[in-house]
Scaffold this motif. Structure first.
Motif, mmCIF file in Angstrom:
data_model
loop_
_atom_site.group_PDB
_atom_site.id
_atom_site.type_symbol
_atom_site.label_atom_id
_atom_site.label_comp_id
_atom_site.label_asym_id
_atom_site.label_seq_id
_atom_site.Cartn_x
_atom_site.Cartn_y
_atom_site.Cartn_z
ATOM 1 N N SER A 539 -17.041 123.717 9.950
ATOM 2 C CA SER A 539 -18.314 123.101 10.275
ATOM 3 C C SER A 539 -19.288 123.293 9.125
ATOM 4 O O SER A 539 -20.185 122.480 8.920
ATOM 5 N N LEU A 540 -19.116 124.357 8.361
ATOM 6 C CA LEU A 540 -19.908 124.575 7.158
ATOM 7 C C LEU A 540 -19.628 123.472 6.151
ATOM 8 O O LEU A 540 -20.543 122.927 5.529
ATOM 9 N N ALA A 541 -18.361 123.108 6.003
ATOM 10 C CA ALA A 541 -18.004 122.039 5.072
ATOM 11 C C ALA A 541 -18.688 120.732 5.474
ATOM 12 O O ALA A 541 -19.215 120.004 4.620
ATOM 13 N N SER A 542 -18.704 120.437 6.762
ATOM 14 C CA SER A 542 -19.356 119.213 7.226
ATOM 15 C C SER A 542 -20.852 119.243 6.931
ATOM 16 O O SER A 542 -21.436 118.229 6.529
ATOM 17 N N THR A 543 -21.463 120.403 7.105
ATOM 18 C CA THR A 543 -22.893 120.552 6.828
ATOM 19 C C THR A 543 -23.191 120.303 5.359
ATOM 20 O O THR A 543 -24.159 119.607 5.009
ATOM 21 N N VAL A 544 -22.356 120.850 4.483
ATOM 22 C CA VAL A 544 -22.558 120.677 3.040
ATOM 23 C C VAL A 544 -22.428 119.206 2.659
ATOM 24 O O VAL A 544 -23.241 118.663 1.895
ATOM 25 N N VAL A 545 -21.408 118.546 3.200
ATOM 26 C CA VAL A 545 -21.186 117.130 2.873
ATOM 27 C C VAL A 545 -22.381 116.286 3.296
ATOM 28 O O VAL A 545 -22.841 115.404 2.559
ATOM 29 N N LYS A 546 -22.931 116.560 4.492
ATOM 30 C CA LYS A 546 -24.075 115.791 4.969
ATOM 31 C C LYS A 546 -25.305 116.012 4.088
ATOM 32 O O LYS A 546 -26.044 115.072 3.785
ATOM 33 N N PHE A 547 -25.519 117.254 3.675
ATOM 34 C CA PHE A 547 -26.662 117.539 2.806
ATOM 35 C C PHE A 547 -26.523 116.849 1.456
ATOM 36 O O PHE A 547 -27.495 116.299 0.922
ATOM 37 N N VAL A 548 -25.334 116.872 0.909
ATOM 38 C CA VAL A 548 -25.105 116.205 -0.379
ATOM 39 C C VAL A 548 -25.313 114.705 -0.242
ATOM 40 O O VAL A 548 -25.888 114.053 -1.123
ATOM 41 N N LEU A 549 -24.854 114.135 0.877
ATOM 42 C CA LEU A 549 -25.051 112.703 1.112
ATOM 43 C C LEU A 549 -26.535 112.360 1.171
ATOM 44 O O LEU A 549 -26.973 111.349 0.605
ATOM 45 N N GLU A 550 -27.341 113.192 1.847
ATOM 46 C CA GLU A 550 -28.768 112.922 1.997
ATOM 47 C C GLU A 550 -29.532 113.114 0.700
ATOM 48 O O GLU A 550 -30.512 112.403 0.443
ATOM 49 N N THR A 551 -29.097 114.070 -0.123
ATOM 50 C CA THR A 551 -29.871 114.399 -1.329
ATOM 51 C C THR A 551 -29.377 113.689 -2.594
ATOM 52 O O THR A 551 -30.180 113.302 -3.437
ATOM 53 N N LYS A 552 -28.058 113.494 -2.713
ATOM 54 C CA LYS A 552 -27.521 112.947 -3.967
ATOM 55 C C LYS A 552 -26.756 111.648 -3.802
ATOM 56 O O LYS A 552 -26.263 111.099 -4.780
ATOM 57 N N GLY A 553 -26.606 111.182 -2.561
ATOM 58 C CA GLY A 553 -25.992 109.891 -2.356
ATOM 59 C C GLY A 553 -24.518 109.950 -2.023
ATOM 60 O O GLY A 553 -23.882 111.002 -2.027
ATOM 61 N N SER A 554 -23.953 108.745 -1.752
ATOM 62 C CA SER A 554 -22.573 108.649 -1.279
ATOM 63 C C SER A 554 -21.549 109.034 -2.339
ATOM 64 O O SER A 554 -20.500 109.614 -2.030
ATOM 65 N N HIS A 555 -21.836 108.721 -3.602
ATOM 66 C CA HIS A 555 -20.874 109.027 -4.667
ATOM 67 C C HIS A 555 -20.631 110.538 -4.761
ATOM 68 O O HIS A 555 -19.474 110.998 -4.810
ATOM 69 N N SER A 556 -21.709 111.329 -4.756
ATOM 70 C CA SER A 556 -21.568 112.785 -4.829
ATOM 71 C C SER A 556 -20.953 113.344 -3.540
ATOM 72 O O SER A 556 -20.154 114.289 -3.582
ATOM 73 N N ALA A 557 -21.316 112.754 -2.379
ATOM 74 C CA ALA A 557 -20.758 113.225 -1.110
ATOM 75 C C ALA A 557 -19.245 113.050 -1.087
ATOM 76 O O ALA A 557 -18.512 113.917 -0.594
ATOM 77 N N ARG A 558 -18.752 111.921 -1.633
ATOM 78 C CA ARG A 558 -17.306 111.695 -1.671
ATOM 79 C C ARG A 558 -16.605 112.727 -2.545
ATOM 80 O O ARG A 558 -15.539 113.239 -2.190
ATOM 81 N N LYS A 559 -17.223 113.049 -3.637
ATOM 82 C CA LYS A 559 -16.623 114.064 -4.521
ATOM 83 C C LYS A 559 -16.520 115.413 -3.808
ATOM 84 O O LYS A 559 -15.494 116.104 -3.903
ATOM 85 N N ILE A 560 -17.583 115.760 -3.071
ATOM 86 C CA ILE A 560 -17.608 117.058 -2.403
ATOM 87 C C ILE A 560 -16.600 117.102 -1.264
ATOM 88 O O ILE A 560 -15.834 118.067 -1.113
ATOM 89 N N TYR A 561 -16.553 116.042 -0.424
ATOM 90 C CA TYR A 561 -15.640 116.141 0.712
ATOM 91 C C TYR A 561 -14.191 116.083 0.272
ATOM 92 O O TYR A 561 -13.307 116.630 0.936
ATOM 93 N N LYS A 562 -13.928 115.434 -0.857
ATOM 94 C CA LYS A 562 -12.552 115.449 -1.379
ATOM 95 C C LYS A 562 -12.150 116.858 -1.806
ATOM 96 O O LYS A 562 -10.999 117.268 -1.630
ATOM 97 N N ARG A 563 -13.115 117.610 -2.356
ATOM 98 C CA ARG A 563 -12.820 118.994 -2.746
ATOM 99 C C ARG A 563 -12.557 119.855 -1.506
ATOM 100 O O ARG A 563 -11.670 120.704 -1.510
ATOM 101 N N PHE A 564 -13.337 119.623 -0.435
ATOM 102 C CA PHE A 564 -13.099 120.371 0.803
ATOM 103 C C PHE A 564 -11.760 120.004 1.438
ATOM 104 O O PHE A 564 -11.031 120.871 1.926
ATOM 105 N N LEU A 565 -11.429 118.709 1.423
ATOM 106 C CA LEU A 565 -10.172 118.278 2.025
ATOM 107 C C LEU A 565 -8.961 118.753 1.240
ATOM 108 O O LEU A 565 -7.853 118.839 1.784
ATOM 109 N N ALA A 566 -9.170 119.067 -0.052
ATOM 110 C CA ALA A 566 -8.059 119.565 -0.874
ATOM 111 C C ALA A 566 -7.727 121.024 -0.572
ATOM 112 O O ALA A 566 -6.669 121.518 -0.978
#
Length: 654
Positions: A539-566
């Protein structure tokens, strides 16, 4: 079945003819009544009639009888002759009683249905109630309410005290562990004594009542100060009074003996029932409280002695229970908190209550004891302020309360009874008082000691640190570094599964601090990697992804969630959140979202292949955004993969 129904309908002919002859119902209305009754009778003659069938029939007949009564009154007003009661005046109630009898015989175990039956008989004054009560007691001897109902009917309606007493005593033999039965038995006996005394008073042979006078202290004080406004009704002239001194003395003595007889009798009854109740329910604290409430509401001989006996028994048996001390303190207050607008700390009743709590702490040194003590004091503070504003704690005369509460918190800490909740309230108290420095020192002490793994206290400590920053809109680098180091220290001690609030605070505070925000992202990835395999962690990973999406946009959010999913073992929660992000972006016209969502679904169903809801969502996406070929592909993959493919039910989109 038809023959039985027809027979029952034919028995109604006399009643229906009488209704038509008296002009209460027309022939068309009677035809409709017969039609409805035939329908209900057939429902009752089914092999397994439902309780609702009986209830519906009863409700219909009750409404029909009410309408009959209204029509009969209208007919009487229009007629000059006074007509005698006939068969139609009794048939309706008799039919309802019969339906109730059939229902209760069919559903003997439904106690609510029995009570409805008894209440109807009682309301209509039907003679069947006695038999119905006997049947209810036979089928439900362990239900205390049935015994109480039967005794109340004998006592109030039949005025048969002996029968009511016998029912209560039989009920106590069958349900000796019922608190309500013991209490109602005592109330009945005292009510009977009070009625006897009231009869003596009405005959002029006695005076007063067993019910204690509830006049307030202010009323009594005013009456004493204005005695000249009152004149005794039996006041005599001086000469007459002197002549009849001897006779008056004899009368007073005689009256005193009569008053004492009822008061003594009531006292004996209460003590006897109290002894039996305590013997039957030795561990019931509530029962003894109720006996004490009854005692304080009536005026009996030796009331103080009985009261002291009950209080000493309570202390002997429940002194290890914190709730006992809480009740005793509030009892000693005698409603002072609710009656007085401003309650000072030096109030004698308040001091007596505090002494009770202090004695309780010596007997029961536990965290729950400190909790109820502090809660009591906080209620007194709110009452002293005259409102619910806890920010005005420094208002007079609250200073003494605050000092005392802090001493209680300190005593809890010294005795090792300070829980996480109490510790957090302790820190919050200093903050409400405006003593930020003391609150900060206390939070540091607690976080470095017993509560080093407490997320709540670390959150309070970080909050205090953030409050104490300079008033500038942009904190300095040193201040940012201090907060970051404090959070890092908290994450080292607090389990990651409990640190969600700390992470949320950190991301909100450093949302616009690029360097620190990136550091937080990297730290969260490391934390998830160390604690893989837990939904709480991810759930921490989901929180981080949402914050990145809100602050830096979809491109950065995709990079972050791919790192979590790896990372090993990504959770289903994370997959669903990432899919939701891509679905939202798809609705906004993002070209890459559909392919990204498909990749996420493929990866998710590979790890969680038996999640039916996941397959349904995947299929729904393809039917809405994909082609019929891709939708069919997902459908057949789901049917093939799921062990119980029958759960995978979709609409008629194929």
């Amino acid at each position: 079945m038809a023959d039985v129904v027809q027979y029952r309908l034919e028995r109604m002919v006399d009643e229906l003819d009488d209704l038509e002859r008296r002009g209460i119902f027309t022939r068309a209305e009677i035809s409709e009544i017969v039609k409805q009754r035939r329908k209900f009778e057939y429902r009752l003659k089914r092999p397994s009639p439902l309780k609702e069938d009986f209830i519906a029939y009863i409700d219909y007949e009750v409404k029909l009888d009410e309408l009959r009564l209204l029509r009969r009154k209208a007919v009487r007003r229009d007629s000059t002759k006074r007509k005698k009661k006939s068969v139609s005046d009794f048939a309706g109630v008799a039919r309802i009683v019969e339906i109730y009898r059939l229902a209760t015989m069919r559903y003997k175990g439904d106690i609510n249905l029995w009570f409805r039956y008894l209440e109807f008989c009682k309301q209509k004054r039907h003679g069947r109630i006695k038999k119905a009560l006997a049947q209810a007691i036979r089928f439900h001897p362990k239900v205390a309410g049935v015994w109480i109902y039967a005794a109340a009917w004998e006592f109030d309606r039949n005025l048969n005290v002996a029968a009511a007493r016998a029912l209560m005593q039989n009920g106590l033999r069958a349900c000796s562990n019922s608190e309500d039965l013991w209490v109602e038995y005592l109330r009945m006996e005292l009510t009977y004594l009070n009625k006897l005394k009231a009869r003596r008073v009405a005959l002029g042979e006695d005076k007063g009542s067993l019910v204690r006078d509830t006049k307030s202290v202010e009323d009594e004080k005013w009456k004493d100060e204005n005695k000249e406004l009152f004149m005794s009704l039996d006041e005599k002239e001086g000469n007459e009074k002197e002549e009849s001194d001897d006779s008056n003395v004899e009368d007073v003595e005689d009256v005193t003996e009569k008053v004492d007889f009822f008061r003594e009798k009531g006292s004996n009854v209460l003590q006897a029932i109290y002894s039996g109740a305590v013997e039957a329910l030795p561990s019931s604290f509530d029962l003894r409280k109720r006996f004490l409430e009854i005692l304080e509401a009536i005026d009996l001989a030796h009331s103080d002695e009985i009261r002291n006996t009950i209080l000493s028994d309570l202390k002997r048996d429940f002194s290890k229970d914190p709730e006992y001390w809480n009740w005793l303190a509030r009892h000693e207050m005698s409603g002072c908190i609710s009656k007085e607008r401003s309650l000072e700390f030096a109030n004698p009743q308040m001091q007596k209550a505090i002494q009770v709590f202090e004695e309780g702490l010596q007997t029961v040194t536990s965290s729950s004891m400190f909790e109820i003590y502090i809660k009591f004091l906080m209620e007194a503070i709110v009452q002293s302020n005259g409102d619910d504003d806890e920010n005005s704690l420094l208002a007079n005369p609250v200073g003494d309360y605050i000092t005392h509460i802090i001493n209680v918190y300190q005593k809890a800490d010294e005795t090792g009874c300070l829980t996480e909740e109490l510790a957090d309230e302790y820190v919050s108290l200093y903050l409400k008082l405006g003593k930020t420095h003391e609150g900060k020192k206390l939070a540091e002490k607690l976080c470095s000691g017993k509560f080093t793994a407490s997320a709540k206290l670390w959150l309070s400590r970080v909050s205090i640190e953030i409050r104490s920053l300079s008033g500038n809109s942009t904190p300095s680098k040193a201040e940012l570094q201090t907060v970051f180091e404090l959070l890092s220290n908290a994450w080292k001690n607090v389990p990651i599964s409990e640190s969600e609030s700390l992470w949320l605070m950190a991301f909100k505070f450093f949302a616009h601090q690029g360097t620190y925000f990136d550091k937080l992202v990297e730290m969260s990835i490391l934390a998830v990697a160390k604690n893989h395999g837990s939904d709480n962690v991810f759930s921490l990973a989901s929180t981080v992804v949402k914050f990145v999406l809100e602050t830096k946009g979809s491109h950065s959010a995709r990079k972050i969630y791919k790192r979590f999913l790896a990372l090993p073992g990504p959770s289903l929660v994370l997959y669903k959140n990432c899919i939701e992000i891509e679905t939202n972006l798809l609705s906004l016209g993002d070209k890459d979202s559909l392919s990204n969502a498909r990749k996420l679904y493929d990866s998710a169903v590979a790890s969680y292949s038996q999640d039916v809801e996941l397959w349904k969502n995947y299929y729904s996406l393809e039917t809405k955004r994909g082609t019929s070929e891709t939708a069919n592909g997902v459908y057949w993959r789901a049917r093939k993969t799921l062990k119980d493919s029958a759960d995978f039910v979709v609409g008629s989109d194929l």
